[in-house]
Design an enzyme around this catalytic site. Structure first.
Site, PDB file in Angstrom:
ATOM      1  N   VAL A  55       0.830  -1.205   0.000  1.00  0.00           N
ATOM      2  CA  VAL A  55       0.000   0.000   0.000  1.00  0.00           C
ATOM      3  C   VAL A  55       0.863   1.254   0.000  1.00  0.00           C
ATOM      4  O   VAL A  55       0.582   2.221  -0.718  1.00  0.00           O
ATOM      5  CB  VAL A  55      -0.965   0.002   1.210  1.00  0.00           C
ATOM      6  CG1 VAL A  55      -1.751   1.300   1.270  1.00  0.00           C
ATOM      7  CG2 VAL A  55      -1.898  -1.202   1.132  1.00  0.00           C
TER       8      VAL A  55
ATOM      9  N   ALA B  70      -6.808  19.085  -3.354  1.00  0.00           N
ATOM     10  CA  ALA B  70      -6.608  19.411  -1.932  1.00  0.00           C
ATOM     11  C   ALA B  70      -6.561  20.907  -1.682  1.00  0.00           C
ATOM     12  O   ALA B  70      -6.585  21.358  -0.546  1.00  0.00           O
ATOM     13  CB  ALA B  70      -5.320  18.770  -1.419  1.00  0.00           C
TER      14      ALA B  70
ATOM     15  N   LYS C 102      -6.749  -1.471  10.742  1.00  0.00           N
ATOM     16  CA  LYS C 102      -8.005  -1.828  11.454  1.00  0.00           C
ATOM     17  C   LYS C 102      -7.719  -2.508  12.780  1.00  0.00           C
ATOM     18  O   LYS C 102      -8.456  -2.335  13.740  1.00  0.00           O
ATOM     19  CB  LYS C 102      -8.902  -2.732  10.621  1.00  0.00           C
ATOM     20  CG  LYS C 102      -8.252  -4.022  10.129  1.00  0.00           C
ATOM     21  CD  LYS C 102      -7.930  -3.900   8.678  1.00  0.00           C
ATOM     22  CE  LYS C 102      -7.004  -4.956   8.177  1.00  0.00           C
ATOM     23  NZ  LYS C 102      -6.452  -4.605   6.868  1.00  0.00           N
TER      24      LYS C 102
ATOM     25  N   GLU D  57     -10.008   5.919   6.336  1.00  0.00           N
ATOM     26  CA  GLU D  57     -10.886   5.358   5.291  1.00  0.00           C
ATOM     27  C   GLU D  57     -10.363   4.020   4.786  1.00  0.00           C
ATOM     28  O   GLU D  57     -11.134   3.114   4.468  1.00  0.00           O
ATOM     29  CB  GLU D  57     -11.005   6.346   4.126  1.00  0.00           C
ATOM     30  CG  GLU D  57     -11.920   5.912   2.991  1.00  0.00           C
ATOM     31  CD  GLU D  57     -13.374   5.805   3.413  1.00  0.00           C
ATOM     32  OE1 GLU D  57     -14.010   6.834   3.615  1.00  0.00           O
ATOM     33  OE2 GLU D  57     -13.883   4.657   3.547  1.00  0.00           O
TER      34      GLU D  57
ATOM     35  N   GLY E 241     -10.862  -1.410   1.996  1.00  0.00           N
ATOM     36  CA  GLY E 241      -9.898  -0.929   1.000  1.00  0.00           C
ATOM     37  C   GLY E 241     -10.343   0.303   0.248  1.00  0.00           C
ATOM     38  O   GLY E 241     -10.441   1.393   0.810  1.00  0.00           O
TER      39      GLY E 241
ATOM     40  N   GLY F  88      -1.944 -14.202  -4.902  1.00  0.00           N
ATOM     41  CA  GLY F  88      -1.604 -13.079  -4.026  1.00  0.00           C
ATOM     42  C   GLY F  88      -2.792 -12.526  -3.252  1.00  0.00           C
ATOM     43  O   GLY F  88      -2.687 -11.501  -2.593  1.00  0.00           O
TER      44      GLY F  88
ATOM     45  N   ASP G  49     -10.030 -10.971  10.741  1.00  0.00           N
ATOM     46  CA  ASP G  49      -9.851  -9.715   9.997  1.00  0.00           C
ATOM     47  C   ASP G  49     -11.197  -8.999   9.829  1.00  0.00           C
ATOM     48  O   ASP G  49     -11.313  -7.790  10.054  1.00  0.00           O
ATOM     49  CB  ASP G  49      -9.225 -10.037   8.631  1.00  0.00           C
ATOM     50  CG  ASP G  49      -9.170  -8.830   7.719  1.00  0.00           C
ATOM     51  OD1 ASP G  49      -8.327  -7.950   7.958  1.00  0.00           O
ATOM     52  OD2 ASP G  49      -9.983  -8.760   6.772  1.00  0.00           O
TER      53      ASP G  49
ATOM     54  N   LYS H 270     -12.615  -5.235  11.352  1.00  0.00           N
ATOM     55  CA  LYS H 270     -13.257  -4.203  10.536  1.00  0.00           C
ATOM     56  C   LYS H 270     -14.668  -3.913  11.044  1.00  0.00           C
ATOM     57  O   LYS H 270     -15.115  -2.766  11.061  1.00  0.00           O
ATOM     58  CB  LYS H 270     -13.274  -4.642   9.072  1.00  0.00           C
ATOM     59  CG  LYS H 270     -11.866  -4.723   8.469  1.00  0.00           C
ATOM     60  CD  LYS H 270     -11.876  -5.443   7.128  1.00  0.00           C
ATOM     61  CE  LYS H 270     -10.476  -5.508   6.515  1.00  0.00           C
ATOM     62  NZ  LYS H 270     -10.413  -6.436   5.370  1.00  0.00           N
TER      63      LYS H 270
END
Lengths: 454, 454
Positions: free
Chosen positions: B15, B34, B106, B130, B135, B188, B202, B206
């Protein structure tokens, strides 16, 4: 807790009653979320005698728009009149009087967005419009805020619940268009005059609003090509189903180069990058054949759904009730809360919508969109007919992906339907072939055609 | 244009490389959205020799976390280390040093959200997250901002892409659990050690984060009941399909009274309002049988989707890629843009997450959730077996909706599978019946059971 935010509702029909109900029945919740109380100070209506939500006290109601706009205790005017004449005056006068505006009016934004936003910037006030597209589905925030890291490359959306309700009834229950429309009217999903819903105009207005946010283009509604569902024959829904497809009325935006792999070999919907190199976007509303397993094919009844392709995130989908009293009120009150929190003002200033600061996109005609096509012809049942048609398609370099012709009921009978699905072709080129095919003496009626969704 | 916002990335794996790529390859776009430039000033990694995105200049990279956190030109620290030990230190130190924090973690929020948010409030800085749930799907903004007019009454969500990929492969291609997991690892989608994905942990992390936003409850992950997909047998996927259902791993939140009509006659998932009158919510992660036509049944592969029931809007759905380099980067950069615009700071102050200002909800055990159940037994193929089982269910006032028992391969053979679908029953009561059924001498193996989604 900060100062109270005073609110005037101008227009109190279906959605207005919903908004009033939320504000009056759940004041603590709304205040907690907004960080300050939201007080409904005035409700302006045309006919005070009409029945309203019982929570709307009689002394809130008046017919005096000017008094509401100029009330110093009103900070936000919620415009729920609809249409583009009176509503526009209310919005411009409210901004000039120093009020923020919340509106659900897609026609006004599509028609006069630049004027409205220019006035808001001049007055240093904010215009919010989450409820203007897809009712309770928060697609305005998704495009403008959540996906801000992305350049949107395409949008495919079901934005008219009435049309989707009718198509669902035709596909799932075998109803005729007329019968499905009658049922939609009976259930309150369709207006007495459903023209703007079923001819694609309502969806085109909403697409114009989304295109402003995603591409910074100001497309006048009449510049958006549209085809409604009012010409869809049950026979096409049947053939589509036989081929594994569902017909949906989609509002679509395709940017130049969307889906084209770097080496240019990948075929998909979209347009080729323009020769001049500047980014382009094609906008149109039309019935499209979607595979049964496509996300949008599975959107049933009066629901709306928006599929957004972003260049970073890939595709994300937003789905929910696209109209109705409480869903639309949910979006209007979310805007009021955002004004209370102070988020909406930041968003408005940063987004620069309907300004000259666009994103460099120009709108191109849908002729350049590449698509596969579904083509239904009524042809004479005799030798050579198919040869003529396939020759014309070959001349335009359009190749055939599949073909359905059922045996005629009796030999030597009248014209029979022939369905052809093509490989990818530019819309303009396909239309050229169509003109020649329609001119053949062996085709009995103008060809019917739709794009395929992939 | 205002001052530059300086950014430090702490952790630069999948990420992190995506975030660096977006910031470095599209600086004009990000600055435009922005309202100010976003400058990547530092990238902190454990192993500087590892290959990175080619845009990450060597002199940005260091191993010195402290230097990054205390760099006066850094205003936002993006924590992408993961886990709850080092990451927690980085986040708390960053806040103490006066930096805003963006995190995709998370586990950290589920485990130490109260501590982190308390530290942020003390430091008058903002935490954005977020990317921590689903994701690239902007569900944090949807719950916290777009649906702010609503009290959420239920959530049903596919939050673990690995599990959904495996279930899709099992259902659509008839693969075994082991083969599907192996393929997910090869592609993957699954880690070398997939335990936290497939056992529901997991998704529980969340769900804990979503429950904080929607209900103001701080549920420790270990307090959220969970059942993963690691025990799902292909035989159950087959039976579910035969009954018209698909098995999905869902994270669910049901508030007391959700779906109960005023007169109490409507039956649906959810719990009865608690006797004490205070609002309650039950949270759990489990495989659930969904009708093939349900929105969540149609979510395929590694996608995530969140279905939210709001008391004003009704149901809205948010769907998209739930993990991966660029989708997650899309959400992280959206948070950075929100900090640039100044929206995130307003949201943080207004939402009061993980504070003592809750919404009055208490977490109740999932035993009170009412549901229909799918129950598979291995029973002896002889008289009286069905009578015993149905008697036990009747004792617990659980009635049977449908029943499947196929003819045994040969008479007098071994135990045969018997599938029972019940009408609505409280989970606790159903489990009680189950204990008695499992104790019968005629049942050959512990019963397998799942909730039905409607």
């Amino acid at each position: 807790m900060s100062d109270t935010l005073g609110i005037a509702l101008v227009g109190c029909g279906t959605v207005g009653n919903g908004v009033a109900n939320v504000l009056l029945s759940r004041p603590e919740r709304v205040a907690q979320r907004a960080g300050r109380p939201l007080a409904l100070r005035r409700v302006v209506v045309r006919d005070p005698a009409k029945p309203r939500d019982p929570l709307v006290a009689r002394d809130l109601i008046s017919t005096d728009i000017r008094a509401a706009i100029h009330d110093p205790n009103v900070h936000v005017v919620v415009e729920l009149i609809g249409g583009t004449t009176v509503a526009k005056g209310v919005v411009l006068d409210s901004l000039a009087a120093g009020k923020h505006v919340v509106t659900a009016n897609k026609a006004l934004l599509a028609d006069a967005g630049a004027e409205v936003f220019e006035a808001a910037r001049k007055a240093e006030r904010t215009v919010c419009f989450e409820a203007a597209v897809a009712g309770g589905v928060p697609v305005i925030r998704a495009l403008g805020e959540s996906l801000a890291a992305n350049q949107v490359t395409a949008i495919q959306a079901i934005l008219n619940g009435t049309s989707n309700f009718i198509l669902t009834a035709m596909a799932e229950r075998g109803m005729s268009y007329a019968a499905a429309l009658a049922e939609a009217q009976k259930l309150g999903f369709a207006e007495a005059d459903p023209t703007l819903d079923v001819d694609g105009s309502d969806a085109a207005h909403k697409l114009a609003v989304l295109a402003q946010i995603a591409f910074g283009v100001t497309a006048k509604p009449h510049e958006i090509a549209r085809q409604g569902i009012d010409t869809i024959d049950a026979i096409d829904i049947g053939f589509a189903n036989e081929l594994g497809y569902t017909i949906k009325l989609l509002a679509e935006a395709w940017t130049g180069g969307h889906g084209h792999a770097g080496n240019g070999t990948k075929q998909s919907r979209g347009t080729a990058p323009a020769d001049h190199g500047a980014p382009t976007v094609a906008l149109h509303v039309a019935p499209v054949l979607l595979r049964h397993t496509d996300l949008l094919a599975q959107v049933r009844g009066a629901y709306n759904a928006v599929l957004v392709y972003g260049d970073i995130v890939g595709e994300t989908l937003y789905q929910g009730p696209g109209a109705g009293r409480m869903p639309t009120a949910s979006s209007v009150v979310a805007d009021l809360i955002d004004l209370g929190v102070g988020r909406a003002q930041r968003t408005f200033a940063a987004a620069k919508l309907w300004s000259r600061e666009g994103r460099g996109f120009t709108v191109e005609p849908p002729e350049r969109v590449r698509s596969r096509f579904y083509l239904r012809l009524q042809v004479a049942d005799r030798p050579g007919v198919l040869a003529d048609i396939t020759r014309i398609l070959a001349d335009e370099e359009i190749s055939i992906s599949s073909l359905v012709q059922h045996e005629a009921a009796e030999e030597g009978g009248g014209p029979v339907p022939l369905v052809i699905v093509t490989h990818y072709a530019a819309t303009g080129r396909f239309r050229k072939a169509l003109t020649r095919i329609n001119a053949l003496s062996t085709t009995a009626a103008p060809a019917v055609f739709f794009s395929m969704g992939d």
